[in-house]
Design a protein around this motif. Sequence first.
Motif, PDB file in Angstrom:
ATOM      1  N   ASP A 160      -0.621  12.509  -7.689  1.00 29.49           N
ATOM      2  CA  ASP A 160       0.125  11.319  -8.097  1.00 29.49           C
ATOM      3  C   ASP A 160       0.957  11.679  -9.328  1.00 29.49           C
TER       4      ASP A 160
ATOM      5  N   SER B 210       2.449   1.754  -3.312  1.00 32.81           N
ATOM      6  CA  SER B 210       1.546   2.315  -4.321  1.00 32.81           C
ATOM      7  C   SER B 210       1.430   3.834  -4.199  1.00 32.81           C
ATOM      8  N   ARG B 211       1.839   4.384  -3.061  1.00 37.69           N
ATOM      9  CA  ARG B 211       1.810   5.827  -2.828  1.00 37.69           C
ATOM     10  C   ARG B 211       3.202   6.457  -2.965  1.00 37.69           C
TER      11      ARG B 211
ATOM     12  N   GLU C 228       0.827  -1.207   0.000  1.00 33.71           N
ATOM     13  CA  GLU C 228       0.000   0.000   0.000  1.00 33.71           C
ATOM     14  C   GLU C 228       0.861   1.257   0.000  1.00 33.71           C
TER      15      GLU C 228
END
Length: 317
Positions: free
Chosen positions: A217, A157-158, A154
């Motif tokens: 992002d 993914s950031r 997680e």
Amino acid sequence: MPLNRTPPSTSPTPTSAATLPVEITQAHLSALSSSEPNLSLKTDSLATDITLSHSSRNVKRKLSGVNRDSGLINQDSGLSVFMSEMKQMFNDFKLQQDEKYEKLLSLANSIRDSFDHLTIQHNSLKCQVEQLETERKEHLFHIQELESKLEQMEQSSRSSCIEIRNIPTSNTETKSALLDTVLGAAKLLDVKMQPRDVKDLFRIKTKDPAIKPIIVDFTSVLLKEEFLMKFRKHNKTSFKLTTEHLKLVGPAKPIFISENLSARNKRLFYLARDAAKSNGFQFCWVSHGKIFVREKIGKTHYLIKNEADLARVIKTA
């Protein structure tokens, strides 16, 4: 008239007590009959009385013996009956005790068998519990490993995301408007970027709906790292970035830019900052999604992976 008795011619021979009265009586009768004829009837009567007296004494003696023997026999018979009854009572009592003993023995054997069965079941359950406890520990360790891997995935993914806070919201806000705000901040921070360098941006929900953080992002981690480095340097060497510098409507508010952390790491970072402040640590920061603390310049910095690490570092410092 006086009665004269003729003395015996010879001395009487000793006789037994039973015959003596008879001889004397016969002598007396002879003398009486010779001396006085009228006394014959009296003599016969006297002899009869003496004979009856003697016979009565013999009968009484015999009856006395018979009664005495009968009493002894009765006593022996009563004692025999008593002893027989006592023996029967003891036998009955013994039978009752034997019956009770058999029942108690049977009950004790039943209890022992039940206890042995329960012991076997207890040992079996104990083994099962120990096996389950071992499996539980293994499963818990496996779950922790999975949670750790999930957390890493997680956070990974950031890895190219930043979080911008204190940017006010508007009812007509669009992604294009948000992108213009981010490009304006990059220009102030001297970060060279184009609209194509942003893969996505959006707001996330918070308790205060008026101020929702913006998640940006980037297309690369390098650009994200450069954006953060320029922001920190600008706040230290120049002025602190505010909403006024970005020409946003409303009162001036400081803008905060940081890495986008997972929910677990956000909570851990909050705890680390609070513990560092309470225990005199000068530094607490995030780098590449990882949390670090350091007591002061020149001291070793520590990586905080979980609350246990934080407690250990604070305790040993």
